[in-house]
Design an enzyme around this catalytic site. Structure first.
Site, PDB file in Angstrom:
ATOM      1  CG  ASN A 135      -1.978   1.152   1.411  1.00  8.64           C
ATOM      2  OD1 ASN A 135      -1.365   2.305   1.162  1.00  8.64           O
ATOM      3  ND2 ASN A 135      -3.134   0.934   1.855  1.00  8.64           N
ATOM      4  CG  HIS A 171       0.541   6.602   4.584  1.00 15.19           C
ATOM      5  ND1 HIS A 171      -0.168   7.662   4.920  1.00 15.19           N
ATOM      6  CD2 HIS A 171       0.246   5.316   5.009  1.00 15.19           C
ATOM      7  CE1 HIS A 171      -1.221   6.826   5.602  1.00 15.19           C
ATOM      8  NE2 HIS A 171      -0.894   5.628   5.720  1.00 15.19           N
ATOM      9  NE  ARG A 231       8.265  21.592   1.678  1.00 15.30           N
ATOM     10  CZ  ARG A 231       9.577  21.784   1.909  1.00 15.30           C
ATOM     11  NH1 ARG A 231      10.048  21.198   2.916  1.00 15.30           N
ATOM     12  NH2 ARG A 231      10.337  22.432   1.051  1.00 15.30           N
ATOM     13  CG  HIS A 289      -8.374   3.965   0.862  1.00 17.26           C
ATOM     14  ND1 HIS A 289      -8.582   3.901   2.382  1.00 17.26           N
ATOM     15  CD2 HIS A 289      -9.528   4.450   0.351  1.00 17.26           C
ATOM     16  CE1 HIS A 289      -9.732   4.006   2.530  1.00 17.26           C
ATOM     17  NE2 HIS A 289     -10.324   4.471   1.454  1.00 17.26           N
ATOM     18  NE  ARG A 339      -9.464   8.249   4.170  1.00 17.19           N
ATOM     19  CZ  ARG A 339      -9.538   7.393   5.155  1.00 17.19           C
ATOM     20  NH1 ARG A 339      -8.689   6.524   5.240  1.00 17.19           N
ATOM     21  NH2 ARG A 339     -10.762   7.380   5.955  1.00 17.19           N
ATOM     22  NE  ARG A 384      -7.668  11.181   5.386  1.00 19.42           N
ATOM     23  CZ  ARG A 384      -8.045  10.723   6.437  1.00 19.42           C
ATOM     24  NH1 ARG A 384      -7.424   9.984   7.024  1.00 19.42           N
ATOM     25  NH2 ARG A 384      -9.479  10.787   6.624  1.00 19.42           N
ATOM     26  CG  HIS A 385      -3.734   8.999   1.316  1.00 19.28           C
ATOM     27  ND1 HIS A 385      -4.589   8.299   0.512  1.00 19.28           N
ATOM     28  CD2 HIS A 385      -3.894   8.323   2.404  1.00 19.28           C
ATOM     29  CE1 HIS A 385      -5.214   7.533   1.405  1.00 19.28           C
ATOM     30  NE2 HIS A 385      -5.021   7.352   2.474  1.00 19.28           N
ATOM     31  CD  GLU A 429      -6.833  -0.117   0.933  1.00 17.40           C
ATOM     32  OE1 GLU A 429      -6.810   0.758   1.528  1.00 17.40           O
ATOM     33  OE2 GLU A 429      -6.154  -1.238   1.326  1.00 17.40           O
ATOM     34  CB  THR A 439      -9.741   1.459   7.131  1.00 18.12           C
ATOM     35  OG1 THR A 439      -9.067   2.265   5.722  1.00 18.12           O
ATOM     36  CG2 THR A 439     -10.905   1.014   6.857  1.00 18.12           C
ATOM     37  CD  GLU A 446      -7.265  -6.260   2.941  1.00 20.98           C
ATOM     38  OE1 GLU A 446      -7.516  -5.796   1.837  1.00 20.98           O
ATOM     39  OE2 GLU A 446      -6.540  -5.687   4.018  1.00 20.98           O
ATOM     40  CG  HIS A 504      -5.680  -1.637   9.078  1.00 17.37           C
ATOM     41  ND1 HIS A 504      -5.245  -0.812  10.293  1.00 17.37           N
ATOM     42  CD2 HIS A 504      -5.978  -0.727   8.295  1.00 17.37           C
ATOM     43  CE1 HIS A 504      -5.565   0.223  10.023  1.00 17.37           C
ATOM     44  NE2 HIS A 504      -6.155   0.644   8.949  1.00 17.37           N
ATOM     45  N   GLY A 505      -2.310  -2.710   9.933  1.00 14.78           N
ATOM     46  CA  GLY A 505      -1.269  -2.596  11.137  1.00 14.78           C
ATOM     47  C   GLY A 505      -0.723  -3.803  11.099  1.00 14.78           C
ATOM     48  N   GLY A 557       1.099  -1.461   4.491  1.00 15.13           N
ATOM     49  CA  GLY A 557       1.519   0.037   3.943  1.00 15.13           C
ATOM     50  C   GLY A 557       2.458   0.542   4.917  1.00 15.13           C
TER      51      GLY A 557
HETATM   52  N1  PXP Z   1      -5.870  -3.147   3.994  1.00  8.16           N
HETATM   53  C1  PXP Z   1      -6.866  -2.096   4.052  1.00  8.16           C
HETATM   54  C2  PXP Z   1      -8.256  -2.706   3.496  1.00  8.16           C
HETATM   55  C3  PXP Z   1      -6.699  -0.950   4.489  1.00  8.16           C
HETATM   56  O1  PXP Z   1      -7.691   0.088   4.426  1.00  8.16           O
HETATM   57  C4  PXP Z   1      -5.166  -0.316   4.657  1.00  8.16           C
HETATM   58  C5  PXP Z   1      -4.898   0.827   5.039  1.00  8.16           C
HETATM   59  O2  PXP Z   1      -5.263   1.634   4.037  1.00  8.16           O
HETATM   60  C6  PXP Z   1      -4.395  -1.505   4.728  1.00  8.16           C
HETATM   61  C7  PXP Z   1      -4.542  -2.784   4.279  1.00  8.16           C
HETATM   62  C8  PXP Z   1      -2.907  -1.168   4.959  1.00  8.16           C
HETATM   63  O3  PXP Z   1      -2.603  -1.038   6.537  1.00  8.16           O
HETATM   64  P1  PXP Z   1      -1.300  -0.420   7.062  1.00  8.16           P
HETATM   65  O4  PXP Z   1      -1.086   0.803   6.279  1.00  8.16           O
HETATM   66  O5  PXP Z   1      -1.697  -0.316   8.492  1.00  8.16           O
HETATM   67  O6  PXP Z   1      -0.488  -1.624   6.755  1.00  8.16           O
END
Ligand code: PXP
Length: 254
Positions: A17, A20, A28, A53, A55, A59-60, A80, A111, A161, A200-201, A222
């Protein structure tokens, strides 16, 4: 081109992902770092897919990033997205390989939970068919609950997922309980014919355990990779993650 990555091959895929990278660029208002270049570097480092993603507040990742990335990468794009009319329209224009439907709240930092599949059911019923007609896979980002799997099966989505954010934040016995729940749901979903991803995480400390769940075929990661890349470089950060996922493969096979 991507010759040396074969040693990192595993039976579990890594979706990187790159949201970021865009966060940093936007901080900037410059044209760099470029999300497209990041996507290409991630592929070269061994990523199996690129995750972005789009959004509501942009924002990104911005619309043009998505179109650019889709046109110029050699691996699948996983978009996403929340169930908003304008974003749905963009997804059909971009035509990613896959969409992952996520819930979205304007004030959340990231999320926060899984999709309320029951509430989204009426919209998804026809939408899933449209995506299928367009050769776009559909995944739902869900909490590890049987009810979500049953609804996903009846919607005939390609996969789910599983949200690992709660697992990532817990400690001790509660963490182990959440892990067992994820493992059980992964197996339940797989037996019902769904593809099972997770994300996620996830980070360099917790990835092995989740990757060792044999029904999980893909992890989407990500923030930890982008953060680690500040110190070791983007390529090494991705290869280190792939290496840990490969260790998990050996655990699965034992
Ligand atoms: N999977 C989904 C569906 C997400 O929304 C995100 C965050 O955008 C991620 C994976 C990646 O999460 P992380 O950035 O915490 O690794």
């Amino acid at each position: 081109m991507r010759e040396n990555v074969s040693i990192f091959e595993s039976d579990i895929m890594l979706g990187v992902n790159i949201d970021h990278i865009a966060t940093l660029r936007n901080a900037r208002g410059e044209g760099f770092p470029s999300p497209l270049y990041a996507a290409q570097c991630a592929y070269e480092a061994g990523a199996h897919s690129i995750v972005c993603h789009l959004r509501e507040d942009r924002r990104h990742i911005k619309d043009e990033d998505l179109f650019n990335i889709k046109r110029n990468i050699l691996c699948p794009l996983n978009m996403e997205m929340a169930l908003r009319d304008d974003i749905i329209k963009i997804s059909f224009d971009v035509k990613p390989s896959k969409v992952t439907i996520v819930p979205e709240r304007r004030d959340e930092i990231t999320t926060e939970g899984g999709l309320d599949v029951e509430k989204s059911y009426p919209i998804l019923k026809d939408l899933v068919k449209e995506y299928k007609k367009n050769n776009i896979e559909v995944f739902l980002f869900i909490e590890a609950e049987k009810n979500n799997i049953d609804k996903s099966v009846s919607l005939e989505v390609d996969g789910v997922e599983i949200h690992t954010g709660k697992y990532a934040n817990l400690i001790g016995v509660e963490k182990e309980k959440e892990f067992l729940k994820i493992k059980e749901i992964a197996s339940y979903a797989h037996n019902l014919g769904l593809k099972v991803a997770a994300g996620h995480g996830l980070n360099y400390q917790n990835v092995i355990k989740i990757a060792s769940i044999k029904e999980i075929f893909e992890l989407n990661i990500g923030f930890s990779i982008i953060s680690h890349s500040i110190f070791v470089g983007f390529e090494k950060a991705i290869k280190e993650m792939l290496y840990l996922m490969r260790i998990a493969k050996n655990i699965k096979n034992n």
